[in-house]
Motif scaffolding. Structure first.
Motif, PDB file in Angstrom:
ATOM      1  N   LYS A   1       1.916   5.999  12.576  1.00  0.00           N
ATOM      2  CA  LYS A   1       0.636   6.583  12.243  1.00  0.00           C
ATOM      3  C   LYS A   1       0.596   7.950  12.958  1.00  0.00           C
TER       4      LYS A   1
ATOM      5  N   ASN B   1      -3.896  -0.507   7.312  1.00  0.00           N
ATOM      6  CA  ASN B   1      -4.484   0.318   6.264  1.00  0.00           C
ATOM      7  C   ASN B   1      -5.162   1.531   6.662  1.00  0.00           C
ATOM      8  N   SER B   2      -5.439   1.750   7.947  1.00  0.00           N
ATOM      9  CA  SER B   2      -6.205   3.226   8.204  1.00  0.00           C
ATOM     10  C   SER B   2      -5.320   4.060   7.804  1.00  0.00           C
ATOM     11  N   GLU B   3      -5.892   4.972   7.381  1.00  0.00           N
ATOM     12  CA  GLU B   3      -5.280   6.265   6.628  1.00  0.00           C
ATOM     13  C   GLU B   3      -4.328   7.098   7.717  1.00  0.00           C
ATOM     14  N   THR B   4      -3.357   7.451   7.478  1.00  0.00           N
ATOM     15  CA  THR B   4      -2.491   8.493   8.356  1.00  0.00           C
ATOM     16  C   THR B   4      -1.976   9.690   7.484  1.00  0.00           C
ATOM     17  N   LEU B   5      -2.272  10.640   8.234  1.00  0.00           N
ATOM     18  CA  LEU B   5      -2.134  12.049   7.459  1.00  0.00           C
ATOM     19  C   LEU B   5      -0.793  12.480   7.003  1.00  0.00           C
TER      20      LEU B   5
ATOM     21  N   LEU C   1       0.456   4.163   1.760  1.00  0.00           N
ATOM     22  CA  LEU C   1       0.187   4.966   2.751  1.00  0.00           C
ATOM     23  C   LEU C   1       1.134   5.784   3.168  1.00  0.00           C
TER      24      LEU C   1
ATOM     25  N   SER D   1       0.883  -1.220  -0.045  1.00  0.00           N
ATOM     26  CA  SER D   1       0.032   0.040   0.286  1.00  0.00           C
ATOM     27  C   SER D   1       1.041   1.312   0.102  1.00  0.00           C
TER      28      SER D   1
END
Ligand code: CTP
Ligand code: MG
Length: 587
Positions: free
Chosen positions: A123, A333-337, A6, A4
């Motif tokens: 994250k 997979n949770s989005e991090t900015l 990310l 991914s």
């Protein structure tokens, strides 16, 4: 293999990358490098099943030898020896299968823990603020464990029992072709039932894993806030809340048990065994097969018992493992900015900080800071004052990009913080938080947190500068005293000085001291004052404080009100120009 893309605040280059596009692909990308273990498992399982099938075959031959018109007693000893020999080899192969399964299970558990931990460290705070710690802990510990169980015993039993099911197909035709009928009917029904079972199982195992996550979240929060719980005498309410979650978890488990109990192949096995025996006896009556064939065939049918009984357990284990894999993947997979910006600006910092029409909010539709503009020269001391909730803490957290400005810019040394190499930016800025966090280890290790290779001498020098040496040496174990659970607990003022010692040791170019605690006795106050004054020397310092003495000698004072700058300037200027500022001093 793809990965991914990310963003991440922190990464470590790893030889292996994992495919995170779906749970199955992810598990497979973890498994594939260990193809050789899979081969061991298959060889072990196939050998085990084949040799298990030889047993009824030999027994059948022994029956034929005895029941022959002229009994061939001399054949019995070699057959017995063959049975013993084959079963010894079988035990060894079985060992290989079990060993392989356990090996791959442990390897996967370790690798996944590693992957998850690195990902969690990468994250953003925005993620960590929302994600409950207890749930993360549940995923990082128990869910990872479930993947271990998925392989051992899960996959181990599935592979083993599947190969057992193949054996009647390989060995029965030598007695009579028609004997394939019952195993075929059994296999067809078995796989249809299994398919149904797996489909109804996966939401149930999802529920089991989620219930566990919720339970853990509550437990972690209750323990973390134990003082609040006790202080408000809410133990009973906590117990009933916990019970409710525990019941939910039990219900999920009962549902899983219910499904397992209704798994049809149990019944199917009985039917197959009875039907197979009848079929073989009919063929015997017709003179198509011999009595040894009947015996051997019944023995082969008995092998279907393994897939029948192992399957509920083994497939439940696999389903739980896949549910866990989905939960872990969700975290990964949770989005991090933010991202670490490895190629970004990474020079020695001078310490100039500039806010340019900066605005910020923790969530998009709510603004915490609006239109902040001011510049701080290298080495200056800035006091940030304002009522609680005015946005003081939020403001300083934009400087090292703990949070990211929504609009406008924050510049350090004239370079936008977004263009800085994140590690370099953060290493040169030290923020002493409002609630100082100490790890449960020794005082020395806590001071050396930002510089693990610091010598005892350096640590003591930092502690002296932070006015902490005195109270540290008053403990029996001195610098080796353990903080937390097994050791000393520290007061607010002592914590603060430890945090200052941390800052002295890392020698940051920008120091931020978020200090809203005002209720400290004057002797301690004096110590802390001196420590702060020493810490501020030679670096840009932001002080969030209510202490008038500190505010007074700041080079620049920023008065925040509802997230806006209400007034800005030196003490003398503000005394003249700002009503809000005068009010602070007249209180
Ligand atoms: N806030 C938020 N989410 C956070 C932290 C703060 O939504 N994780 C909100 C708070 O509700 C508050 C505003 O942001 O309305 C400003 O908070 P903060 O910067 O922490 O205020 P301080 O001025 O530091 O307040 P205090 O003196 O109490 O520390
Ligand atoms: Mg604050």
């Amino acid at each position: 293999m793809t990965t991914s893309n990310l963003a991440s605040e922190f990464t470590i280059s790893r030889p292996r990358q994992y495919n995170r596009t779906s749970a199955v692909r992810w598990i497979w990308s973890h498994t594939a490098p260990y193809w050789w273990i899979i081969i061991i498992i298959f060889i072990g399982a196939a050998g085990n099943a084949g040799l298990a099938a030889l047993m009824p075959v030999y027994i059948g031959q022994a029956f034929d030898a005895i029941t022959a018109a002229v009994p061939q007693i001399e054949r019995l000893l070699p057959l017995t020896l063959l049975i013993i020999g084959s079963q010894v080899v079988r035990a060894i192969l079985q060992l290989g299968r079990n060993f392989g399964a356990d090996l791959i299970a442990q390897k996967l558990e370790r690798n996944i823990r590693d992957e998850l931990y690195i990902s969690l460290l990468g994250k953003s705070m925005t993620f960590h603020n929302i994600q409950p710690v207890g749930d993360t802990m549940a995923r990082a510990t128990n869910d990872v464990r479930e993947i271990n169980f998925m392989y051992s015993p899960g996959v181990n039993l599935v592979v083993g029992s599947f190969l057992f099911m193949v054996m009647p197909f390989l060995f029965a035709p030598q007695y009579h072709r028609d004997l394939l009928l019952v195993p075929t009917l059994f296999a067809i029904t078995y796989f249809i039932a299994l398919w149904e079972y797996l489909h109804s199982l996966s939401p149930v195992t999802d529920a089991v894993r989620n219930a566990f996550g919720k339970l853990n979240t509550r437990l972690a929060e209750a323990l973390d806030g134990i003082e609040t719980v006790k202080g408000a005498a809410q133990e009973e309410a906590e117990v009933s809340l916990f019970n409710k979650l525990a019941l939910k978890m039990r219900d999920a488990f009962v549902k899983q048990g219910d499904l397992e109990a209704r798994f049809i192949p149990m019944l199917l096995y009985g039917l197959a065994f009875g039907g197979g025996l009848l079929h073989a006896l009919i063929l015997y009556r017709q003179g198509e097969i011999q009595i040894g064939g009947v015996i051997a065939y019944v023995g082969l049918l008995e092998m279907l018992q393994f897939p029948t009984f192992a399957s509920t357990f083994a497939y439940t284990q696999i389903s739980l493992g896949m549910s866990s894999a989905r939960r872990i993947l969700e975290l990964l997979n949770s989005e991090t900015l933010l991202d670490q910006n490895a190629d970004g600006y990474a020079e020695l910092m001078r310490g100039e900080v500039c806010f340019r029409s900066t605005a910020f909010g923790y969530n998009p539709n709510e603004s915490v800071l609006t239109d902040i503009s001011f510049t701080v020269q290298p080495g200056q001391t800035v006091a940030i004052v304002g009522q609680t909730g005015a946005g003081k803490t939020s403001l300083v957290k934009l400087i090292n990009r703990t949070y990211e400005a929504t609009t406008g810019d924050v510049l350090v040394d004239g370079v936008n913080v977004r263009d800085w190499n994140l590690a370099s930016l953060r290493e040169q800025i030290s923020i002493i938080e409002q609630d100082i966090f100490l790890f449960s280890s020794t005082i020395a290790e806590n001071i050396a947190f930002g510089k693990p290779d610091a010598t005892q001498e350096e640590i003591e020098m930092a502690a002296k500068a932070a006015q902490a040496h005195e109270f540290i040496t008053s403990f029996t174990d001195g610098y080796q005293a353990e903080i937390g659970e097994r050791g000393v607990t520290l007061s607010g003022g002592q914590r603060q000085r430890l945090a200052l010692a941390r800052a002295f040791l890392t020698d940051p170019r920008i120091l931020v001291l978020d200090d809203s605690t005002s209720a400290i006795d004057s002797a301690t106050e004096d110590h802390i004052q001196r420590a702060i004054a020493a810490a501020a020397k030679g670096r840009t310092t932001f002080l969030i404080t209510h202490r008038l003495s500190q505010i007074r000698w700041a080079d620049l004072i920023v008065v925040l009100k509802n997230g806006r700058i209400a007034a800005i300037g030196s003490h003398d200027e503000l005394m003249k120009s700002s009503e809000a500022y005068r009010r602070i001093f007249s209180e």
